[in-house]
Design a protein around this motif. Structure first.
Motif, PDB file in Angstrom:
ATOM      1  N   ALA A 143       0.857  -1.155   0.101  1.00 17.32           N
ATOM      2  CA  ALA A 143      -0.025  -0.040  -0.022  1.00 17.32           C
ATOM      3  C   ALA A 143       0.871   1.147  -0.173  1.00 17.32           C
ATOM      4  CB  ALA A 143      -1.004  -0.118   1.104  1.00 17.32           C
ATOM      5  N   ALA A 144       2.156   1.309   0.471  1.00 19.24           N
ATOM      6  CA  ALA A 144       2.985   2.307   0.617  1.00 19.24           C
ATOM      7  C   ALA A 144       3.876   2.555  -0.541  1.00 19.24           C
ATOM      8  CB  ALA A 144       3.771   2.347   2.103  1.00 19.24           C
ATOM      9  N   GLU A 145       3.782   1.773  -1.568  1.00 23.10           N
ATOM     10  CA  GLU A 145       4.708   1.719  -2.467  1.00 23.10           C
ATOM     11  C   GLU A 145       3.922   2.560  -3.593  1.00 23.10           C
ATOM     12  OE1 GLU A 145       5.994  -1.741  -4.000  1.00 23.10           O
ATOM     13  OE2 GLU A 145       7.151  -1.154  -5.845  1.00 23.10           O
ATOM     14  N   PRO A 146       4.813   3.696  -4.126  1.00 25.85           N
ATOM     15  CA  PRO A 146       4.216   4.260  -5.503  1.00 25.85           C
ATOM     16  C   PRO A 146       4.025   3.257  -6.554  1.00 25.85           C
ATOM     17  CG  PRO A 146       5.978   5.618  -4.342  1.00 25.85           C
ATOM     18  CD  PRO A 146       5.941   4.288  -3.851  1.00 25.85           C
ATOM     19  N   ALA A 147       2.883   3.675  -7.376  1.00 29.90           N
ATOM     20  CA  ALA A 147       2.491   2.597  -8.452  1.00 29.90           C
ATOM     21  C   ALA A 147       2.082   3.610  -9.837  1.00 29.90           C
ATOM     22  CB  ALA A 147       1.266   1.812  -8.099  1.00 29.90           C
ATOM     23  N   ALA A 148       2.859   3.448 -11.001  1.00 23.58           N
ATOM     24  CA  ALA A 148       2.669   4.136 -12.189  1.00 23.58           C
ATOM     25  C   ALA A 148       1.004   3.775 -12.600  1.00 23.58           C
ATOM     26  CB  ALA A 148       3.654   3.795 -13.181  1.00 23.58           C
ATOM     27  N   PHE A 149       0.915   2.534 -12.617  1.00 19.88           N
ATOM     28  CA  PHE A 149      -0.528   1.824 -13.045  1.00 19.88           C
ATOM     29  C   PHE A 149      -1.219   1.275 -11.695  1.00 19.88           C
ATOM     30  CE2 PHE A 149       2.451   1.893 -16.473  1.00 19.88           C
ATOM     31  CZ  PHE A 149       1.903   2.663 -17.466  1.00 19.88           C
ATOM     32  N   PRO A 150      -1.695   1.914 -10.799  1.00 19.81           N
ATOM     33  CA  PRO A 150      -2.165   1.538  -9.515  1.00 19.81           C
ATOM     34  C   PRO A 150      -3.400   0.552  -9.673  1.00 19.81           C
ATOM     35  CG  PRO A 150      -3.108   3.830  -9.872  1.00 19.81           C
ATOM     36  CD  PRO A 150      -1.851   3.508 -11.307  1.00 19.81           C
ATOM     37  N   VAL A 151      -4.083   0.347 -10.739  1.00 19.13           N
ATOM     38  CA  VAL A 151      -5.238  -0.532 -10.928  1.00 19.13           C
ATOM     39  C   VAL A 151      -4.681  -2.156 -11.212  1.00 19.13           C
ATOM     40  CG1 VAL A 151      -7.320  -1.212 -12.190  1.00 19.13           C
ATOM     41  CG2 VAL A 151      -6.922   1.315 -11.380  1.00 19.13           C
ATOM     42  N   ASP A 152      -3.579  -2.138 -11.962  1.00 16.42           N
ATOM     43  CA  ASP A 152      -3.015  -3.439 -12.512  1.00 16.42           C
ATOM     44  C   ASP A 152      -2.640  -4.246 -11.217  1.00 16.42           C
ATOM     45  OD1 ASP A 152      -3.117  -2.293 -15.056  1.00 16.42           O
ATOM     46  OD2 ASP A 152      -0.975  -2.168 -15.288  1.00 16.42           O
ATOM     47  N   GLY A 153      -3.108  -5.598 -11.342  1.00 16.14           N
ATOM     48  CA  GLY A 153      -2.763  -6.436 -10.253  1.00 16.14           C
ATOM     49  C   GLY A 153      -3.857  -6.390  -9.218  1.00 16.14           C
ATOM     50  N   ARG A 154      -4.984  -5.421  -9.406  1.00 13.66           N
ATOM     51  CA  ARG A 154      -5.817  -5.519  -8.145  1.00 13.66           C
ATOM     52  C   ARG A 154      -6.737  -6.498  -7.985  1.00 13.66           C
ATOM     53  NH1 ARG A 154      -9.300  -0.107  -8.420  1.00 13.66           N
ATOM     54  NH2 ARG A 154      -7.260   0.776  -7.724  1.00 13.66           N
ATOM     55  N   TYR A 155      -6.964  -7.304  -6.796  1.00 11.06           N
ATOM     56  CA  TYR A 155      -7.821  -8.238  -6.740  1.00 11.06           C
ATOM     57  C   TYR A 155      -8.924  -8.011  -5.982  1.00 11.06           C
ATOM     58  CZ  TYR A 155      -3.548 -10.835  -7.967  1.00 11.06           C
ATOM     59  OH  TYR A 155      -2.451 -11.435  -8.724  1.00 11.06           O
ATOM     60  N   ALA A 156     -10.076  -8.782  -5.818  1.00 15.07           N
ATOM     61  CA  ALA A 156     -11.292  -8.486  -5.094  1.00 15.07           C
ATOM     62  C   ALA A 156     -11.091  -8.235  -3.573  1.00 15.07           C
ATOM     63  CB  ALA A 156     -12.149  -9.780  -5.175  1.00 15.07           C
ATOM     64  N   PRO A 157     -11.637  -7.022  -3.129  1.00 14.92           N
ATOM     65  CA  PRO A 157     -11.428  -6.684  -1.777  1.00 14.92           C
ATOM     66  C   PRO A 157     -12.328  -7.504  -0.579  1.00 14.92           C
ATOM     67  CG  PRO A 157     -12.739  -4.842  -2.894  1.00 14.92           C
ATOM     68  CD  PRO A 157     -12.291  -5.673  -3.968  1.00 14.92           C
ATOM     69  N   PRO A 158     -12.021  -7.480   0.323  1.00 16.83           N
ATOM     70  CA  PRO A 158     -12.966  -8.434   1.536  1.00 16.83           C
ATOM     71  C   PRO A 158     -14.309  -7.520   1.478  1.00 16.83           C
ATOM     72  CG  PRO A 158     -11.339  -7.301   2.598  1.00 16.83           C
ATOM     73  CD  PRO A 158     -10.914  -7.041   1.041  1.00 16.83           C
ATOM     74  N   PRO A 159     -15.195  -8.216   1.967  1.00 13.56           N
ATOM     75  CA  PRO A 159     -16.820  -7.733   2.185  1.00 13.56           C
ATOM     76  C   PRO A 159     -16.664  -6.477   3.378  1.00 13.56           C
ATOM     77  CG  PRO A 159     -16.956  -9.817   2.989  1.00 13.56           C
ATOM     78  CD  PRO A 159     -15.458  -9.668   2.391  1.00 13.56           C
ATOM     79  N   GLN A 160     -17.732  -5.693   3.185  1.00 16.69           N
ATOM     80  CA  GLN A 160     -17.988  -4.545   4.324  1.00 16.69           C
ATOM     81  C   GLN A 160     -19.435  -4.685   4.626  1.00 16.69           C
ATOM     82  OE1 GLN A 160     -16.781  -0.782   2.504  1.00 16.69           O
ATOM     83  NE2 GLN A 160     -14.800  -1.580   1.813  1.00 16.69           N
ATOM     84  N   TYR A 161     -19.590  -5.654   5.620  1.00 20.65           N
ATOM     85  CA  TYR A 161     -20.969  -6.017   6.002  1.00 20.65           C
ATOM     86  C   TYR A 161     -21.644  -4.833   6.590  1.00 20.65           C
ATOM     87  CZ  TYR A 161     -19.888 -10.660   5.232  1.00 20.65           C
ATOM     88  OH  TYR A 161     -19.736 -11.914   4.762  1.00 20.65           O
TER      89      TYR A 161
END
Length: 306
Positions: A286-304
């Motif tokens: 999370a703390a590392e800068p990313a030129a393409f931040p959406v790449d490599g994104r997976y499904a987040p856990p639920p928020q009940y």
């Protein structure tokens, strides 16, 4: 990644015993049993078409574009509406390892098949369909090239109901039961399987679109989709639960109106030469800068919410 329609794409395969699949708009990673492949598709096309597909009412994968070759029940008798009593919950973690290959859709705009299964408890389905009910254990996709089965956690097929002569499929689930989506390729063609659960991409947890990525199903092989992807090595199992506990109703990208439907779209694909594999990129911290931040994104856990 793809740079335009019909171009070569980024793809992911499973390296472990268990697998999962989904589709997304940019560069995606996923896992598949039997060494299947997932290819990614351009963000531009997803933005232009994704909204139209979802608005049209095909909650699972989006309605096919005009002229698209798809499974259709146009000539079938109308089926009584079955109100779903179940949703799919974010379940326990299950191991699933991924890797990448290249693949290209022969026709990026036209799936060979688009199909969906609505699901509810068996008693509700039987009451709605009445005496004209017909039962089967699988659905034939792409003119029989691919057989689609939904299995419980012990590998037993769950019953699928229709009205006699109709193709509006109703899957009977049981509260608390784990399930898997299983696709068997009976042909000599390579297919990409694009899947959603409750209107969500099972790889990224984002809204589903047929223009997002899926998994390659090789000739003679079987693909198992077991859950929402959490990382390159793990998925969250699919489990039937009350609608209020459905992942789609407890994550920002979800829409509770889509709970109770599973979608699949098949594209015929081509692999360049011997589909050379390479490791899928690790998700950045999370703390590392990313030129393409959406790449490599997976499904987040639920928020009940309750």
């Amino acid at each position: 990644m793809f740079h335009g329609a019909g171009k070569r794409g980024f793809a992911v395969t499973l390296g472990g015993l268990r697998g999962s699949a989904a589709f997304h708009s940019q560069s995606q990673q996923g896992s598949v049993k039997m060494n299947q492949v997932m290819s990614s598709w351009p963000q531009r096309g997803w933005r232009l078409l994704g909204g139209l597909l979802l608005v049209a009412g095909l909650a699972a994968c989006g309605a096919p574009p005009s002229g698209q070759v798809a499974e259709s029940a146009a000539a079938a008798p109308p089926t009584p509406r079955v109100e779903s009593t179940l949703g799919t919950q974010w379940g326990e973690g299950r191991e699933s390892v991924t890797r990448t290959v290249e693949a290209a859709r022969l026709d990026p705009e036209r799936p060979r098949t688009v199909a969906q299964l609505r699901y509810s408890d068996e008693a509700s389905i039987r009451r709605a369909l009445g005496r004209s009910i017909d039962q089967q254990l699988s659905v034939q996709l792409a003119d029989g090239d691919v057989e689609w089965v939904v299995q419980d956690g012990q590998g037993r097929p769950l019953p699928i109901y229709t009205m006699r002569g109709a193709r509006d499929y109703q899957l009977a689930g049981r509260h608390g039961e784990r399930y898997e989506l299983v696709y068997s390729n009976r042909s000599q063609r390579h297919y990409e399987v694009v899947a959603t659960v409750d209107g969500l991409d099972v790889l990224t947890g984002q809204a589903g679109s047929v223009h997002s990525a899926g998994y390659l199903l090789r000739p003679g092989e079987t693909l198992r989709i077991e859950g929402f992807r959490k990382s390159q090595r793990e998925v969250a199992a699919f489990r039937f639960a009350g609608k209020e506990r459905a992942y789609a109703g407890n994550t920002p990208a979800g829409d509770a109106r889509n709970v109770g439907v599973i979608g699949a779209a098949l594209f015929e694909v081509r692999l360049p030469g011997r589909d050379a594999a390479q490791p899928a990129p690790e998700r950045r911290g999370a703390a590392e800068p990313a030129a393409f931040p959406v790449d490599g994104r997976y499904a987040p856990p639920p928020q009940y919410r309750r």
